[in-house]
Write a protein that holds these residues in place. Structure first.
Motif, short mmCIF file in Angstrom:
data_model
loop_
_atom_site.label_atom_id
_atom_site.label_comp_id
_atom_site.label_asym_id
_atom_site.label_seq_id
_atom_site.Cartn_x
_atom_site.Cartn_y
_atom_site.Cartn_z
N ALA A 102 32.58 40.65 49.54
CA ALA A 102 33.50 41.86 48.96
C ALA A 102 33.90 42.58 50.43
O ALA A 102 35.08 43.14 50.53
N LEU A 147 33.45 35.25 34.35
CA LEU A 147 33.51 36.37 35.15
C LEU A 147 34.36 37.41 34.42
O LEU A 147 34.47 38.41 35.20
N SER A 148 34.96 37.09 33.28
CA SER A 148 35.49 38.33 32.75
C SER A 148 34.35 39.21 31.95
O SER A 148 34.78 40.47 31.50
N GLN A 150 31.01 39.02 33.61
CA GLN A 150 29.98 38.99 34.56
C GLN A 150 30.38 39.38 35.87
O GLN A 150 31.72 39.09 36.11
N GLY A 151 29.60 39.78 36.88
CA GLY A 151 30.22 40.12 38.29
C GLY A 151 30.62 39.10 39.09
O GLY A 151 31.46 39.04 39.93
N GLY A 152 29.76 38.07 39.01
CA GLY A 152 30.15 36.99 40.16
C GLY A 152 29.69 37.24 41.51
O GLY A 152 29.11 38.40 41.62
N PRO A 156 35.50 39.27 44.23
CA PRO A 156 35.87 40.40 43.65
C PRO A 156 37.30 40.27 42.99
O PRO A 156 37.46 41.05 41.95
N THR A 159 37.22 38.12 39.71
CA THR A 159 36.48 38.97 38.61
C THR A 159 37.28 39.97 37.99
O THR A 159 37.33 40.10 36.93
N ALA A 160 37.86 40.94 39.08
CA ALA A 160 38.66 42.16 38.46
C ALA A 160 39.99 41.26 37.55
O ALA A 160 40.33 42.04 36.51
N SER A 163 38.84 39.89 34.16
CA SER A 163 38.28 41.02 33.62
C SER A 163 39.62 41.65 32.70
O SER A 163 39.58 41.99 31.71
#
Length: 253
Positions: A102, A147-148, A150-152, A156, A159-160, A163
């Motif tokens: 990140a 990763l929808s 979980q954070g992975g 980033p 994942t965002a 989600s």
């Protein structure tokens, strides 16, 4: 009648050139649907997806579209909305991933991943969905991700975006379910595609991932075929806003 029969239906599948999108396009064609395939690098003729669709005796049309280009996505949406045949099924599968911690995940990575994986999906769905609402029927399927939920690690932007797709699935289902349009999502687990090649090449990560999957193996693109046909068919007419995992049991562990 066979509730899974898609004969006479027109399905648009984005990201259809390879991997999950190719498997879904193949499965929908096998169930009877004609296919409009969309991909950023789709060959003009002779693509694998074209061969498979025509091999099932179904009609095929291909579009090459850069999903980071908002104008190109808007143009595609307009062509689909005002085409010779209405779109019965829209599979929003186009996606990309950029891996970096990140703290080093720069703006260009973030913007590209959000554009392809989330913004383009909304632009296309808004226009095609508008026509479905006018007709009072349609099936919309998003390809989400583990990763929808979980954070992975080191993804980033991905994942965002993924989600966000689950939220978009539910928001659209809330508005459109009463008008005959089903909006749902498939949640693939760890599937052996180009996007996961780096993970599979890392011996430690690969071993850790397989050990965490109750089924004991990576998924294959074809593992998603049955769920896609179900969500595209009359068998799912009372399914709205669902996120269906196809993950070898990962989320249940």
């Amino acid at each position: 009648m066979n509730p899974f029969d898609l004969s006479g239906r027109l399905a648009v599948v984005t990201g259809a050139r390879r991997g999950i999108g190719l498997a879904i396009a193949d499965a929908l064609a096998a169930a009877g649907a004609d296919i409009v395939a969309v991909s950023a690098h789709l060959e003009a003729t002779g693509s694998e997806v074209e061969k498979r669709v025509r091999g099932h005796g179904r009609a095929f049309t291909g579009h090459r579209v850069d999903f980071t280009d908002r104008a190109a996505v808007t143009d595609l949406a307009g062509r689909l909305q005002h085409g010779d045949r209405p779109v019965d099924i829209l599979v929003n599968n186009a996606g990309t991933i950029r891996r970096a911690p990140a703290a080093q995940h720069d703006d260009a990575m973030w913007d590209e991943v959000l554009a392809v994986n989330l913004s383009a999906q909304f632009v296309l769905t808004r226009q095609v969905g508008n026509s479905m609402l006018a007709r009072g029927r349609g099936k919309i399927i998003f390809t989400a991700s583990l990763l929808s939920f979980q954070g992975g690690i080191n993804v980033p932007g991905y994942t965002a975006a993924k989600s966000g797709l689950i939220g978009l699935t539910r928001a659209l289902a809330n508005e459109w379910a009463g008008h005959g349009v089903n909006v749902n999502a498939i949640v693939p687990g760890y599937i052996a595609t180009d996007n996961t090649e780096a993970l599979r090449a890392d011996q430690d990560r690969n071993a850790a991932i397989v050990a965490r999957i109750p089924a004991g193996r990576w998924g294959r693109p074809d593992d998603l075929a049955g769920t896609a046909v179900f969500l595209a068919s009359a068998a799912s007419d009372y399914v709205h806003g669902a996120a269906i995992p196809v993950d070898g049991g990962w989320l249940g562990r």
